[in-house]
Design a protein around this motif. Structure first.
Motif: not given
Length: 286
Positions: A214-242
């Protein structure tokens, strides 16, 4: 599905997808495109499939890209009708050479590059999360010579892997680089001897498959979806996946078991002298 131009094989929790046209350097025609879409969909939805390894049949080619002879013969693996082109422009087509436009495969994918990876083959190597590269392999945007562009993610994934400068050099010149140069610029994660790419990729895939998923897939998703986004949005995606793990009873139970193993040193990474991630050296954890 009865595959003809690829192979789809199970090795426990690992699925090996093989470009299987060695007589034409594993290039992709329309049939191979359809079979790749089917195979990756099977991998994506199968709960027992945890990691995919992508490789080529034979020992001379990983994949030489699109089948240009098939294209010249009137059966190209690319959009040709106005309707197909419109779907491709809208992002509704899976890709030209298989499902290269899919960005929601959050299970790990490892490429065992066992020979040349040119044009669309280079794009497929970039589709993977990790690239285990045999010492005789080579890479190049060789379609540059024929006035054929990259349409399976090469202009987007390659810069994300090696940086814009190295990517532009390959994209604009069409130069071919060897395995050592691929490793130097970060395209290859690891170099191995000829004939050892698949074995090494399977070893690494099996190690990853034995980790909590679960953690592997969520972290991969966060990395892919957050790449290129502003840091604030990337951190939001990371929190959602975590937090997804925290909202699932099954994932919560697996996390609790992980914490138990950590505290009781019930894991190879917490026991001195035990095997660690194959090929990866890490500091001792006390």
């Amino acid at each position: 599905m009865n595959y003809q131009h690829i192979r789809y094989e199970s090795h426990g929790a690992v699925r090996v997808i093989t470009f299987n046209r060695p007589e034409v350097k594993n290039c992709i025609d329309r049939l191979a495109h359809d079979e790749l879409c089917h195979a990756f969909d099977q991998f994506r939805v199968d709960p027992s499939a945890k990691v995919a390894v992508l490789t080529g049949a034979g020992d001379s080619a990983f994949c030489a890209g699109g089948d240009l002879k098939a294209a010249f013969g009137g059966n190209p693996p690319i959009p040709t009708s106005a309707e197909e082109i419109a779907r491709h422009n809208r992002g509704e087509a899976p890709g030209c050479l298989g499902p290269s436009r899919w960005t929601d495969i959050y299970k790990p994918v490892i490429a065992a590059v066992n020979g040349l990876a040119y044009a669309g083959g280079l794009e497929w190597a970039c589709f993977a999360d990790l690239r285990i590269v045999e010492e005789h392999a080579s890479f190049g945007v060789t379609c540059r010579r024929w006035n054929i562009g990259l349409a399976d993610g090469g202009t987007q994934r390659l810069p994300r892997i090696v940086g814009m400068g190295h990517a532009m050099e390959l994209i604009l010149t069409g130069k071919v680089i060897d395995a050592a140069e691929a490793y130097r610029i970060g395209l290859a994660n690891e170099l191995v001897a000829k004939g050892q790419g698949l074995n090494r990729a399977l070893e690494l895939a099996e190690f990853i498959a034995n980790l909590p998923q679960a953690a592997i897939r969520n972290d991969k998703e966060a990395a892919i979806r957050g790449f290129g986004e502003p840091l604030r949005e990337g951190l939001r995606i990371e929190a959602e996946c975590f937090n997804r793990v925290l909202s699932s009873p099954a994932d919560q139970a697996e996390m609790a078991e992980g914490l138990r193993k950590f505290n009781e040193r019930d894991h190879p990474d917490r026991i001195r002298g035990q095997a660690r991630t194959p090929g990866i050296v890490r500091a001792e954890m006390d």
